[in-house]
Design an enzyme around this catalytic site. Structure first.
Site, short mmCIF file in Angstrom:
data_model
loop_
_atom_site.label_atom_id
_atom_site.label_comp_id
_atom_site.label_asym_id
_atom_site.label_seq_id
_atom_site.Cartn_x
_atom_site.Cartn_y
_atom_site.Cartn_z
N CYS A 225 0.84 -1.22 0.00
CA CYS A 225 0.00 0.00 0.00
C CYS A 225 0.86 1.25 0.00
O CYS A 225 0.54 2.24 -0.67
CB CYS A 225 -0.91 0.02 1.23
SG CYS A 225 -1.96 -1.43 1.35
N ARG B 59 -7.74 -4.59 -3.10
CA ARG B 59 -7.31 -3.41 -3.88
C ARG B 59 -8.29 -3.23 -5.05
O ARG B 59 -8.11 -3.82 -6.11
CB ARG B 59 -5.88 -3.62 -4.42
CG ARG B 59 -4.87 -3.76 -3.35
CD ARG B 59 -3.47 -3.98 -3.86
NE ARG B 59 -2.69 -4.58 -2.79
CZ ARG B 59 -2.20 -3.90 -1.76
NH1 ARG B 59 -2.34 -2.61 -1.67
NH2 ARG B 59 -1.54 -4.53 -0.79
C1 BEZ Z 1 0.64 -4.61 1.88
O1 BEZ Z 1 1.82 -4.84 1.89
O2 BEZ Z 1 0.16 -3.55 1.52
C2 BEZ Z 1 -0.30 -5.70 2.35
C3 BEZ Z 1 0.05 -7.00 2.12
C4 BEZ Z 1 -0.79 -8.01 2.56
C5 BEZ Z 1 -1.95 -7.70 3.23
C6 BEZ Z 1 -2.30 -6.36 3.44
C7 BEZ Z 1 -1.47 -5.36 2.98
#
Ligand code: BEZ
Length: 240
Positions: A54, A137
């Site tokens: 993110c 997402r």
């Molecule tokens: C992230 O790195 O943004 C992420 C990865 C797995 C679950 C939630 C967020």
């Protein structure tokens, strides 16, 4: 013991009016989609603040904000975190993180707090097979009339492709402006697809090669559309 039944909200679809909501954001209150009518919007969700994928996406989105604005497209983010978490995360991004040469990046577009998941549920962003506590997402491309024109959902582990998000907005705007369709992997400057011929006569005329078109068969004709013409049309200032 009492059983609580949660009625699933139908997923929004392409062609639907963007579901309306009011919420709190890092840029103040939002009244969606009404306050964005007249502009294109990318409404997108991310799973959680202070997570690596993110963070890479927010830095990239914020760095491209001017390029989206140049084609009259606003950005609006959402996660099921609270406002103070959003503020702290965006401050960390600005003050501490340098990613692929992007640093001191200020996220100026609104980031919605959605701790009740009300908005995320309306937009089908909670997909329990992936996670019941985080939004996937999601990307909703919404046109100036508030109609959903494209939807993409990515899983938690996969960061979005921002070239593709820009390509989608530009291709939809081009299709609207020139009444054409865009073929596989289309980019401004590539040939565009002319709408199907309405009659045998028109199809024959096209196939004759006399018109300024290339026909692969009676149902598949393309024509030239220069990059300059595309960009000068879609980059015009929005009507007031
Ligand atoms: C992230 O790195 O943004 C992420 C990865 C797995 C679950 C939630 C967020």
């Amino acid at each position: 013991m009492e059983t609580v039944t949660v009625t699933p909200t139908p997923m929004p679809r392409i062609g639907d009016k963007a579901p309306a909501f009011k919420a709190v954001t890092t840029q103040g209150p939002i009244n969606f989609p009404d306050q964005y009518l007249g502009r294109w919007v990318i409404l997108f969700s991310h799973p959680a603040d202070f997570t690596p994928v993110c963070t890479s996406e927010f830095i990239t989105f914020a760095s491209l904000e001017k390029q989206f604005a140049a084609v009259n497209c606003a950005l609006v983010g959402l996660s099921v975190d609270g406002l103070f978490s959003h503020i702290a995360w965006l401050r960390t991004i600005k003050e501490k993180i340098e990613y692929k040469g992007m640093k001191n990046v200020e996220v100026k577009f609104p980031l919605i707090e959605d701790i009740t998941m009300e908005v995320a549920r309306k937009y089908g962003m909670i997909q329990p097979g992936e996670s019941s506590t985080k939004a996937v997402r999601a990307v909703f491309v919404i046109d100036p009339k508030g109609i959903i024109r494209a939807i993409i959902y990515y899983p938690l582990s996969l960061g979005r492709n921002f070239d593709e998000l820009q390509r989608i907005v530009v291709a939809l705007q081009t299709a609207d402006a020139f009444s054409i369709a865009t073929p596989a992997d289309w980019r401004p400057g590539d040939d565009v697809i002319v709408p199907p011929a309405g009659s045998c006569g028109v199809a024959k005329e096209r196939m004759s090669g006399k018109q300024d078109m290339k026909c692969y068969d009676w149902f598949f004709c393309t024509k030239k559309l220069s990059k300059e013409k595309v960009l000068s049309t879609i980059m015009k200032k929005p009507k007031k």
